[in-house]
Write a protein that holds these residues in place. Sequence first.
Motif, PDB file in Angstrom:
ATOM      1  N   UNK A  40       0.857  -1.182   0.000  1.00 48.78           N
ATOM      2  CA  UNK A  40       0.000   0.000   0.000  1.00 48.78           C
ATOM      3  C   UNK A  40       0.901   1.244   0.000  1.00 48.78           C
ATOM      4  N   UNK A  41       0.881   1.960  -1.109  1.00 50.41           N
ATOM      5  CA  UNK A  41       1.764   3.116  -1.282  1.00 50.41           C
ATOM      6  C   UNK A  41       1.042   4.367  -0.820  1.00 50.41           C
ATOM      7  N   UNK A  42       1.636   5.059   0.144  1.00 54.06           N
ATOM      8  CA  UNK A  42       1.070   6.286   0.696  1.00 54.06           C
ATOM      9  C   UNK A  42       2.164   7.335   0.780  1.00 54.06           C
ATOM     10  N   UNK A  43       1.753   8.556   1.054  1.00 59.13           N
ATOM     11  CA  UNK A  43       2.699   9.641   1.272  1.00 59.13           C
ATOM     12  C   UNK A  43       2.690  10.005   2.751  1.00 59.13           C
ATOM     13  N   UNK A  44       3.851  10.247   3.358  1.00 62.06           N
ATOM     14  CA  UNK A  44       3.883  10.630   4.766  1.00 62.06           C
ATOM     15  C   UNK A  44       3.410  12.054   5.020  1.00 62.06           C
ATOM     16  N   UNK A  65       6.279   6.358 -11.935  1.00 62.26           N
ATOM     17  CA  UNK A  65       5.493   7.278 -11.095  1.00 62.26           C
ATOM     18  C   UNK A  65       4.086   6.749 -10.862  1.00 62.26           C
ATOM     19  N   UNK A  66       3.608   6.913  -9.646  1.00 60.12           N
ATOM     20  CA  UNK A  66       2.266   6.479  -9.282  1.00 60.12           C
ATOM     21  C   UNK A  66       1.324   7.662  -9.081  1.00 60.12           C
ATOM     22  N   UNK A  67       1.719   8.606  -8.234  1.00 61.95           N
ATOM     23  CA  UNK A  67       0.863   9.768  -7.994  1.00 61.95           C
ATOM     24  C   UNK A  67       1.705  10.920  -7.469  1.00 61.95           C
ATOM     25  N   UNK A  68       1.143  12.122  -7.582  1.00 61.08           N
ATOM     26  CA  UNK A  68       1.812  13.339  -7.131  1.00 61.08           C
ATOM     27  C   UNK A  68       0.800  14.186  -6.366  1.00 61.08           C
ATOM     28  N   UNK A 211      -5.464  -1.653  -7.017  1.00 56.02           N
ATOM     29  CA  UNK A 211      -6.579  -0.712  -6.876  1.00 56.02           C
ATOM     30  C   UNK A 211      -6.029   0.667  -6.557  1.00 56.02           C
ATOM     31  N   UNK A 212      -6.856   1.699  -6.784  1.00 52.89           N
ATOM     32  CA  UNK A 212      -6.557   3.069  -6.377  1.00 52.89           C
ATOM     33  C   UNK A 212      -7.717   3.559  -5.504  1.00 52.89           C
ATOM     34  N   UNK A 213      -7.408   4.435  -4.542  1.00 53.90           N
ATOM     35  CA  UNK A 213      -8.398   4.806  -3.538  1.00 53.90           C
ATOM     36  C   UNK A 213      -8.782   6.287  -3.544  1.00 53.90           C
ATOM     37  N   UNK A 214      -8.128   7.093  -4.360  1.00 58.67           N
ATOM     38  CA  UNK A 214      -8.455   8.511  -4.438  1.00 58.67           C
ATOM     39  C   UNK A 214      -8.474   8.941  -5.898  1.00 58.67           C
ATOM     40  N   UNK A 215      -9.166  10.044  -6.151  1.00 62.23           N
ATOM     41  CA  UNK A 215      -9.202  10.640  -7.477  1.00 62.23           C
ATOM     42  C   UNK A 215      -8.519  11.996  -7.438  1.00 62.23           C
ATOM     43  N   UNK A 216      -7.957  12.453  -8.567  1.00 62.63           N
ATOM     44  CA  UNK A 216      -7.320  13.783  -8.593  1.00 62.63           C
ATOM     45  C   UNK A 216      -8.275  14.862  -8.104  1.00 62.63           C
ATOM     46  N   UNK A 217      -7.750  15.756  -7.279  1.00 63.88           N
ATOM     47  CA  UNK A 217      -8.551  16.818  -6.697  1.00 63.88           C
ATOM     48  C   UNK A 217      -8.983  16.537  -5.280  1.00 63.88           C
ATOM     49  N   UNK A 218      -8.943  15.277  -4.851  1.00 63.62           N
ATOM     50  CA  UNK A 218      -9.351  14.927  -3.497  1.00 63.62           C
ATOM     51  C   UNK A 218      -8.186  15.142  -2.521  1.00 63.62           C
ATOM     52  N   UNK A 224      -2.267   7.685   4.412  1.00 58.21           N
ATOM     53  CA  UNK A 224      -3.381   6.893   3.903  1.00 58.21           C
ATOM     54  C   UNK A 224      -3.040   6.402   2.501  1.00 58.21           C
ATOM     55  N   UNK A 225      -3.173   5.086   2.221  1.00 56.90           N
ATOM     56  CA  UNK A 225      -2.775   4.561   0.910  1.00 56.90           C
ATOM     57  C   UNK A 225      -3.562   5.202  -0.230  1.00 56.90           C
ATOM     58  N   UNK A 226      -2.840   5.468  -1.299  1.00 56.64           N
ATOM     59  CA  UNK A 226      -3.457   5.973  -2.530  1.00 56.64           C
ATOM     60  C   UNK A 226      -3.524   4.870  -3.579  1.00 56.64           C
ATOM     61  N   UNK A 227      -2.509   4.003  -3.604  1.00 54.25           N
ATOM     62  CA  UNK A 227      -2.420   2.928  -4.595  1.00 54.25           C
ATOM     63  C   UNK A 227      -2.043   1.638  -3.876  1.00 54.25           C
ATOM     64  N   UNK A 228      -2.685   0.541  -4.279  1.00 55.26           N
ATOM     65  CA  UNK A 228      -2.328  -0.788  -3.777  1.00 55.26           C
ATOM     66  C   UNK A 228      -1.671  -1.565  -4.909  1.00 55.26           C
TER      67      UNK A 228
END
Length: 325
Positions: A40-44, A65-68, A211-218, A224-228
């Motif tokens: 589960x990839x999250x940002x601190x 890259x996964x998310x920014x 899976x992904x758990x958030x959409x851009x703008x949220x 909290x994990x953004x990508x699994x």
Amino acid sequence: MSRTQLGLAAALALLAGLLAACQKAPDAGWSGYAEGDYVYVASPVAGRLATLAVRGGDQVAGGAPLFVLDATPEALVQQQAQAQLQAASAQAANLQTGRRPDEIAQTQAQLAQAREQAALAEREWVRKRALVGQGAVSRQDADATRSAHEQSQRRVLELQAALRLAREPARVQERAAASAQAQAASHALAQQRWRVEQTAQAAPEAALVHDTYFRPGEWVPAGLPVVALLPPTRIKARFFVPETALASLRPGGTVQIRCDGCGEPLAARITQISDRAEYTPPVIYSDTQRAKLVFRVDAWPAPEQATRLKPGQPLDVRPVAAGSE
């Protein structure tokens, strides 16, 4: 039913029994399922999700890259930390040297003037001291002249000490405190740079995007994990064996895995055998398994073969004959 029909039915039943008796007994095996240890990839740090570069079902390479997250708030704090470091460094450097050249020149000029005044006061006192004996100057006037001479000498000594102090750096304790403040500001800046870097996350290794758990703008809370992700190195077989079969298994040993739609059997290496018994799982995939108490066993196939398994997929696990590992 006629006797002929009865005899035919009996013969068919006997033939079926003989055929069943001649069939080879199924090989011993155990039931299990494929299991994935998801990453589960999250940002601190928290922030608004600016870019989501993947979606469920994608295959990504290691470092992709996964998310920014929007790094604007963290970047502003970084600029503040940079300014604080510059201020602390300048303060520490300032304490390592003496006063400015113009300040030193001013003190030197004051010292030169004080020396001239001291020399003039000394000549005046010598002159009046000689006139006291002649009665031309009163004793009181001579004493005042002597006092002015001594005061001018003390002024020279004072300015000499001020000049030496102006040329020297600050005290050791002051310089140590300034240096420590500069070092603390440097660490704060390094920490803030790290936080800015953490707003962009990449895949730690090649994997399937589960899976992904958030959409851009949220807004994404910190941690909290953004990508699994499901890397092939984290797909394993979990099966259950009765106590009577434990003697044939050992960590490092090999088992053979079969599943529907998997093609050829897969080899998997045992990494863990549970040290305590548990009841047979309520969901069991073999009609022949009757053991009430079983032991959990984990075995890992090679990563290049593990992609043939899907988490939750029923597995048929069989031992590998001795000498064939």
